[in-house]
Design an enzyme around this catalytic site. Structure first.
Site, PDB file in Angstrom:
ATOM      1  N   TYR A  98       0.820  -1.208   0.000  1.00  0.00           N
ATOM      2  CA  TYR A  98       0.000   0.000   0.000  1.00  0.00           C
ATOM      3  C   TYR A  98       0.854   1.258   0.000  1.00  0.00           C
ATOM      4  O   TYR A  98       0.430   2.301  -0.520  1.00  0.00           O
ATOM      5  CB  TYR A  98      -0.956  -0.010   1.200  1.00  0.00           C
ATOM      6  N   GLU A 140      -8.080  -7.266   5.365  1.00  0.00           N
ATOM      7  CA  GLU A 140      -7.252  -8.355   4.841  1.00  0.00           C
ATOM      8  C   GLU A 140      -6.539  -9.088   5.970  1.00  0.00           C
ATOM      9  O   GLU A 140      -6.372 -10.318   5.905  1.00  0.00           O
ATOM     10  CB  GLU A 140      -6.265  -7.788   3.817  1.00  0.00           C
TER      11      GLU A 140
END
Length: 398
Positions: A98, A140
């Site tokens: 990310y 997640e």
């Protein structure tokens, strides 16, 4: 929730960002793959990059998330982001990635919008990004914990124990873990990722629904050869059709996917088109295996009986359920399907019971039409679930 300082900035700039989000997505992916070519080679779907679907999906998800922050600031983002988090988990995405995305996405915003990106605007949209990213990271992490794996460690070796041709252009593969392990449990309707090494050395990944009920000694996936009708051939599906044979070993992920059959006694609508029949098969197989007596309306649309993957199996599973009805539509029925309707699926003539929960899987126009019919007939939106094979282009525009 956005900070008080960022709310007016995002509200004022959302129209401009929304208008340019497609261009931002294009520049973002170009920058990302220039800096990290291994991501395009081994993680992202090259076909979806080539046809622009991944760029449109990213644009829709970012715009949808920003709009949610403004219009529904007290709502959790889990529903909007659930589908993305399951897809990311099936690919083995890790939190550090990310940061890489952030660097290239914000650079793309500056490139496209230029001087309009003042320090104040940059801080506000940076906040939007990290709210979305951190929500996904948390979702997640939960999925990895439920699968009992470390973040990103989703891949396992599985042997092909059987291969069966399932109608024109489709093949099923039975899979068993190497060694003495049993397959991991899953919910009917979920999928796994399959990673294959292609002739150019790329390790491309695609998702395939598990097409038989959980609780068995093997998994089963069904692969339709993608392409044709002017579309490029699917890289992974073509490879599997040409190369996957009994005794071969594939690299397969743990099961993920937020389309899971609800465990209650209310009536069901299971509607599919084309290879979208695969999660429906797992649901029907599970209902039959558990002796379910709930009312089930099954709808399937396809090009022809020959193209209807697992056709006889679906007929048999519906017959095995005490209160199930199957309604078929074929564009070309032929002599094998005198009982089927001709053309596209249409719910207008079907009796649908109160309290219906619907599961849809197939091409987007099919699902959009059926979803509209169900909403018109009073089925609440929260009771209509769907699975998209590929980038979810519905995000942010339902």
């Amino acid at each position: 929730m956005l900070s008080e300082q960022s709310v007016p900035v995002v509200r004022a700039t959302l129209p401009a960002v929304g208008a340019a989000i497609g261009d931002i997505a294009d520049v973002f992916y170009r920058k990302l793959f220039d800096a990290h070519p291994e991501l395009l080679r081994d993680l992202f779907n090259r076909g979806n990059q080539a046809n622009g679907e991944q760029q449109r999906a990213l644009a829709g998800s970012v715009a949808g998330f920003a709009g949610m922050l403004l219009e529904n600031p007290d709502e959790r983002a889990d529903v909007l982001l659930s589908r993305i988090s399951h897809k990311h988990a099936s690919l083995g995405v890790t939190p550090d990635q990310y940061t890489v995305v952030h660097e290239n996405l914000m650079a793309a915003v500056v490139d496209v919008l230029g001087d309009a990106v003042t320090p104040e605007v940059a801080r506000a949209w940076d906040e939007v990004y990290w709210l979305m990213a951190n929500a996904l990271i948390a979702l997640e992490a939960r999925l990895y914990a439920e699968a009992d794996v470390a973040a990103g460690d989703v891949w396992r070796s599985m042997e092909i124990t059987d291969r069966i041709e399932e109608g024109a252009g489709s093949v099923s593969l039975a899979l068993r873990p190497t060694g003495d392990r049993l397959p991991a449990p899953f919910r009917p309707g979920q999928y796994v990722s399959v990673r294959v090494e292609l002739p150019d050395g790329a390790r491309q990944i695609r998702q395939y629904s598990l097409s038989a009920a959980p609780g068995r000694s093997e998994w089963r996936i069904t692969v339709k050869r993608a392409g044709g009708d002017g579309r490029p051939d699917g890289e992974v599906s073509s490879w599997l059709h040409a190369n996957a044979r009994k005794g071969d070993v594939l690299t397969v992920s743990a099961p993920f996917g937020d389309l899971g059959l609800a465990e209650h006694d209310g009536p069901l609508l299971l509607a599919s088109a084309g290879i979208g029949v695969t999660p429906v098969l797992a649901m029907l197989d599970h209902l039959a295996a558990t002796g379910a007596t709930r009312p089930v309306t099954v709808v399937h649309a396809d090009r022809s009986p020959d193209h209807h993957a697992h056709r006889q199996e679906q007929l048999d599973l519906v017959r095995a359920l005490p209160d199930a009805r199957l309604h078929l539509w074929y564009e070309e029925p032929g002599d094998l399907a005198a009982q089927a309707s001709t053309g596209r699926a249409d719910l207008s003539g079907l009796e649908l019971p109160e309290g219906l929960t619907a599961y849809l899987c197939g091409p987007e126009p099919f699902m959009r039409a059926l979803r509209g019919d169900l909403l018109h007939r009073g089925v609440p939106a929260e009771d209509i679930h769907y699975e998209v094979f590929g980038p979810d282009l519905w995000l942010g525009r339902q």
